[in-house]
Design a protein around this motif. Structure first.
Motif, PDB file in Angstrom:
ATOM      1  N   LYS A   1       1.068  -1.549   0.135  1.00 54.85           N
ATOM      2  CA  LYS A   1      -0.026   0.135   0.080  1.00 54.85           C
ATOM      3  C   LYS A   1       0.844   1.568   0.315  1.00 54.85           C
ATOM      4  N   SER A   2       1.792   0.929   1.006  1.00 50.96           N
ATOM      5  CA  SER A   2       2.838   2.545   1.430  1.00 50.96           C
ATOM      6  C   SER A   2       3.151   2.727  -0.745  1.00 50.96           C
TER       7      SER A   2
ATOM      8  N   GLU B   1       2.324   1.869  -3.683  1.00 54.52           N
ATOM      9  CA  GLU B   1       0.755   2.115  -3.988  1.00 54.52           C
ATOM     10  C   GLU B   1       0.531   3.594  -4.497  1.00 54.52           C
ATOM     11  N   LYS B   2       0.600   3.524  -2.662  1.00 52.47           N
ATOM     12  CA  LYS B   2       0.532   5.604  -2.461  1.00 52.47           C
ATOM     13  C   LYS B   2       1.499   6.430  -3.733  1.00 52.47           C
ATOM     14  N   LYS B   3       2.829   5.651  -2.869  1.00 53.20           N
ATOM     15  CA  LYS B   3       3.932   6.674  -3.661  1.00 53.20           C
ATOM     16  C   LYS B   3       4.142   6.730  -5.684  1.00 53.20           C
TER      17      LYS B   3
ATOM     18  N   ASN C   1       1.710   6.189  -7.473  1.00 54.59           N
ATOM     19  CA  ASN C   1       0.028   6.823  -7.432  1.00 54.59           C
ATOM     20  C   ASN C   1       0.718   8.908  -7.637  1.00 54.59           C
ATOM     21  N   GLU C   2       1.077   8.499  -6.448  1.00 56.74           N
ATOM     22  CA  GLU C   2       1.690  10.682  -6.367  1.00 56.74           C
ATOM     23  C   GLU C   2       2.726  10.040  -7.815  1.00 56.74           C
TER      24      GLU C   2
ATOM     25  N   GLY D   1      -1.989  -3.438  -7.442  1.00 60.03           N
ATOM     26  CA  GLY D   1      -2.956  -2.039  -7.254  1.00 60.03           C
ATOM     27  C   GLY D   1      -4.326  -1.327  -7.396  1.00 60.03           C
TER      28      GLY D   1
ATOM     29  N   GLU E   1      -4.551   5.763  -9.755  1.00 58.04           N
ATOM     30  CA  GLU E   1      -5.693   6.446  -9.670  1.00 58.04           C
ATOM     31  C   GLU E   1      -5.601   7.722 -10.563  1.00 58.04           C
TER      32      GLU E   1
END
Length: 171
Positions: free
Chosen positions: A4-5, A7-9, A11-12, A66, A69
């Protein structure tokens, strides 16, 4: 499966690439309105390239389990002071993107996500080229100096021929 971490990065980073595309698109439009056909063509091409970078990330995130977004984007500036400002802003922007990529690479190593680390190596090499190209264009603009007429006309005519060869490309 991607963490998840990460995936978040990712997406950023996807959002940063999308913002890059929009910035170059705004710069291309400004150049076109100002009569710089060559510069606008160069920047439209750069905008499309950044969009491709975004799509590559989007597909990778989804392929790894993932959820990519599609980001909401802030409106980029629509006016620029001059050609030197445009390309100085581009260099500064690419340096920021390089820092983001390097941070992401670091996180993949910390989490031992070697698949994503390997994927990101393409972006690392790409950023070397992006920064070198921006510097090469700025070098040409320095040669033009404060000339507003013939110097910028020749720069505009020749910008599509400016290229760089990265140390990664040489044998």
């Amino acid at each position: 499966m991607i963490s998840k971490s990460i995936e978040k990065k990712l997406n950023e980073q996807l959002a940063a690439e999308a913002a890059s595309s929009q910035l170059y698109l705004a710069m291309a439009s400004w150049a076109e309105v100002e009569g710089f056909e060559g510069v606008s063509g160069f920047l439209y091409k750069q905008s499309e390239e950044e969009r491709t970078h975004m799509l590559k990330l989007l597909k990778f995130i989804n392929e790894r389990g993932g959820v990519a977004e599609v980001p909401e984007l802030a409106k980029p500036p629509v006016k620029f002071e001059n050609m030197h400002q445009v390309f100085s802003d581009i260099l500064e922007h690419e340096q920021e993107i390089t820092n983001k990529i390097n941070e992401l690479v670091h996180i993949t190593l910390e989490e031992k996500d070697y698949t994503t680390h390997n994927f990101l190596q393409w972006y690392v090499s790409e950023q070397i080229e992006e920064e070198a190209l921006a510097r090469a264009v700025l070098d040409k603009l320095k040669l033009v100096g404060d000339q507003q007429g013939s110097g910028l006309y020749l720069f505009d005519r020749d910008i599509m021929n400016i290229s760089v060869t990265s140390a990664n490309d040489e044998n």
